[in-house]
Design a protein around this motif. Structure first.
Motif, PDB file in Angstrom:
ATOM      1  N   LYS A 137       0.855  -1.193   0.000  1.00  0.00           N
ATOM      2  CA  LYS A 137       0.000   0.000   0.000  1.00  0.00           C
ATOM      3  C   LYS A 137       0.886   1.235   0.000  1.00  0.00           C
ATOM      4  CE  LYS A 137      -2.585  -2.598  -0.609  1.00  0.00           C
ATOM      5  NZ  LYS A 137      -3.722  -3.464  -0.847  1.00  0.00           N
ATOM      6  N   THR A 138       1.020   1.843  -1.170  1.00  0.00           N
ATOM      7  CA  THR A 138       1.930   2.985  -1.316  1.00  0.00           C
ATOM      8  C   THR A 138       1.172   4.267  -1.667  1.00  0.00           C
ATOM      9  OG1 THR A 138       2.250   2.685  -3.691  1.00  0.00           O
ATOM     10  CG2 THR A 138       3.699   1.410  -2.252  1.00  0.00           C
ATOM     11  N   ARG A 144       2.150   6.118  -3.994  1.00  0.00           N
ATOM     12  CA  ARG A 144       2.158   6.075  -5.453  1.00  0.00           C
ATOM     13  C   ARG A 144       0.846   5.483  -5.978  1.00  0.00           C
ATOM     14  NH1 ARG A 144       5.608   1.379  -6.767  1.00  0.00           N
ATOM     15  NH2 ARG A 144       3.674   0.360  -6.136  1.00  0.00           N
ATOM     16  N   SER A 146      -6.405  -4.177   3.907  1.00  0.00           N
ATOM     17  CA  SER A 146      -5.033  -4.593   4.218  1.00  0.00           C
ATOM     18  C   SER A 146      -4.739  -4.479   5.714  1.00  0.00           C
ATOM     19  CB  SER A 146      -4.019  -3.761   3.424  1.00  0.00           C
ATOM     20  OG  SER A 146      -4.059  -4.120   2.072  1.00  0.00           O
ATOM     21  N   LYS A 191      -6.232  -7.466   7.134  1.00  0.00           N
ATOM     22  CA  LYS A 191      -5.523  -8.636   6.594  1.00  0.00           C
ATOM     23  C   LYS A 191      -4.231  -8.872   7.382  1.00  0.00           C
ATOM     24  CE  LYS A 191      -4.186 -10.273   1.957  1.00  0.00           C
ATOM     25  NZ  LYS A 191      -4.125  -9.862   0.522  1.00  0.00           N
ATOM     26  N   ARG A 192      -3.508  -7.781   7.708  1.00  0.00           N
ATOM     27  CA  ARG A 192      -2.281  -7.908   8.514  1.00  0.00           C
ATOM     28  C   ARG A 192      -2.630  -8.356   9.931  1.00  0.00           C
ATOM     29  NH1 ARG A 192      -0.888  -6.228   3.924  1.00  0.00           N
ATOM     30  NH2 ARG A 192      -1.544  -8.372   3.571  1.00  0.00           N
TER      31      ARG A 192
HETATM   32  N1  CTP Z   1      -0.498  -0.832  -4.945  1.00  0.00           N
HETATM   33  C1  CTP Z   1       0.097   0.322  -4.451  1.00  0.00           C
HETATM   34  N2  CTP Z   1      -0.597   1.170  -3.634  1.00  0.00           N
HETATM   35  C2  CTP Z   1      -1.900   0.905  -3.303  1.00  0.00           C
HETATM   36  C3  CTP Z   1      -2.521  -0.278  -3.789  1.00  0.00           C
HETATM   37  C4  CTP Z   1      -1.779  -1.126  -4.602  1.00  0.00           C
HETATM   38  O1  CTP Z   1       1.260   0.593  -4.756  1.00  0.00           O
HETATM   39  N3  CTP Z   1      -2.560   1.774  -2.526  1.00  0.00           N
HETATM   40  C5  CTP Z   1       0.308  -1.728  -5.811  1.00  0.00           C
HETATM   41  C6  CTP Z   1       1.339  -2.478  -4.982  1.00  0.00           C
HETATM   42  O2  CTP Z   1       2.524  -2.591  -5.738  1.00  0.00           O
HETATM   43  C7  CTP Z   1       0.667  -3.833  -4.778  1.00  0.00           C
HETATM   44  C8  CTP Z   1      -0.070  -4.027  -6.081  1.00  0.00           C
HETATM   45  O3  CTP Z   1      -0.494  -2.705  -6.444  1.00  0.00           O
HETATM   46  O4  CTP Z   1       1.606  -4.851  -4.522  1.00  0.00           O
HETATM   47  C9  CTP Z   1      -1.265  -4.974  -5.964  1.00  0.00           C
HETATM   48  O5  CTP Z   1      -2.229  -4.441  -5.063  1.00  0.00           O
HETATM   49  P1  CTP Z   1      -2.945  -5.333  -3.970  1.00  0.00           P
HETATM   50  O6  CTP Z   1      -3.245  -6.679  -4.503  1.00  0.00           O
HETATM   51  O7  CTP Z   1      -4.049  -4.517  -3.447  1.00  0.00           O
HETATM   52  O8  CTP Z   1      -1.813  -5.408  -2.821  1.00  0.00           O
HETATM   53  P2  CTP Z   1      -1.023  -6.620  -2.187  1.00  0.00           P
HETATM   54  O9  CTP Z   1       0.419  -6.457  -2.528  1.00  0.00           O
HETATM   55  O10 CTP Z   1      -1.691  -7.891  -2.516  1.00  0.00           O
HETATM   56  O11 CTP Z   1      -1.133  -6.333  -0.633  1.00  0.00           O
HETATM   57  P3  CTP Z   1      -2.279  -6.781   0.398  1.00  0.00           P
HETATM   58  O12 CTP Z   1      -1.957  -8.163   0.827  1.00  0.00           O
HETATM   59  O13 CTP Z   1      -2.115  -5.780   1.500  1.00  0.00           O
HETATM   60  O14 CTP Z   1      -3.600  -6.672  -0.301  1.00  0.00           O
END
Ligand code: CTP
Ligand code: MG
Length: 183
Positions: free
Chosen positions: A53-54, A56, A114, A117-118
Motif C-alpha cells: 500500500k503505497t 504512489r 489490508s 488482513k495484517r
Molecule cells: N499498490 C500500491 N498502492 C496501493 C494499492 C496497490 O502501490 N494503494 C500496488 C502495490 O505494488 C501492490 C499491487 O499494487 O503490490 C497490488 O495491489 P494489492 O493486490 O491490493 O496489494 P497486495 O500487494 O496484494 O497487498 P495486500 O496483501 O495488502 O492486499
C-alpha cells in the motif's frame, strides 16, 4: 440498457483506480516511488498496512478516476438508463466529483482491508478470498454515496460480477508480467 451493463458503467472509476494502483508498479519512474502509506511502521510485530500500500498507488489510482469520469459523462449522452437515471441529467462536475470519490474510496477500501488482513496474519500479496475482491467496490460505493447511491440491484450485481472480473484481470496481468502472482 440492462442491469449488468449499467452496473459495470457505474463502477468504471473504481475499477480504473484499482487497476491503476496495480499498474503503477510497472510504470517506469513511477515504480521507483515506493513510500508506504504506513511509513514502514509495524504494530504488534506486523506491518500496519504492508509494503503493497503505497502513496504512489493511492495518488496515481485516484488520478485515473478523472478520465474515467469524463468517459462516463460522454458515454451517458448515448445511453438510456433504466437504473442510473442520475447519469442521464447530471452535470460534468457532479459526474467528475462522483468519479473521484468512487476512485479514492475504492483505494481506501483496499487499504482498510489490508489493515485487517495484517491483523489476521496474512502477508502482503498473499490471497484473502472474497475480501481481496470486494474491498474496493465496497469503498467506492460507500464514498460515492455522498453524491449518488445506486439501486441495490446494481450493488448486488457488482458483488457477484466483481470477483469474476477481478480474477480474469489478475490472470491477464500475470501473463502480461504485470503481476507476480495470478490471484
Ligand atoms: N499498490 C500500491 N498502492 C496501493 C494499492 C496497490 O502501490 N494503494 C500496488 C502495490 O505494488 C501492490 C499491487 O499494487 O503490490 C497490488 O495491489 P494489492 O493486490 O491490493 O496489494 P497486495 O500487494 O496484494 O497487498 P495486500 O496483501 O495488502 O492486499
Ligand atoms: Mg493482493
Amino acid at each position: 440498457m440492462n442491469l449488468l451493463l449499467e452496473s459495470l458503467f457505474f463502477i468504471i472509476p473504481t475499477y480504473a483506480s484499482n487497476s491503476c494502483a496495480s499498474l503503477s508498479l510497472v510504470i517506469p519512474k513511477l515504480k521507483d516511488w515506493k513510500s508506504p502509506i504506513d511509513f514502514g511502521h509495524s504494530w504488534r510485530g506486523e506491518r500496519i498496512l504492508g509494503k503493497g500500500k503505497t502513496f504512489r498507488g493511492l495518488i496515481f489510482g485516484t488520478i485515473c478516476a478523472i478520465p474515467a469520469g469524463f468517459l462516463q459523462y460522454y458515454l451517458a449522452k448515448h445511453i438510456t438508463f433504466t437504473y442510473l437515471s442520475f447519469f442521464g441529467s447530471a452535470s460534468l462536475s457532479k459526474v467528475l466529483i462522483l468519479a473521484v470519490l468512487m476512485g479514492f474510496g475504492g483505494l481506501i477500501g483496499d487499504i482498510v482491508k489490508s489493515f485487517f488482513k495484517r491483523r489476521v496474519g496474512i502477508k502482503s500479496g498473499r490471497p484473502w478470498p472474497v475480501f481481496d475482491q470486494l474491498d474496493f467496490i465496497v469503498g467506492g460505493i460507500l464514498f460515492g454515496a455522498l453524491i449518488f447511491f445506486p439501486p441495490w440491484k446494481v450493488v448486488l450485481t457488482l458483488v457477484i460480477v466483481t470477483p469474476i472480473a477481478h480474477l480474469a484481470a489478475n490472470i491477464t496481468a500475470y501473463f502480461l508480467k504485470i503481476k507476480e502472482v495470478w490471484w
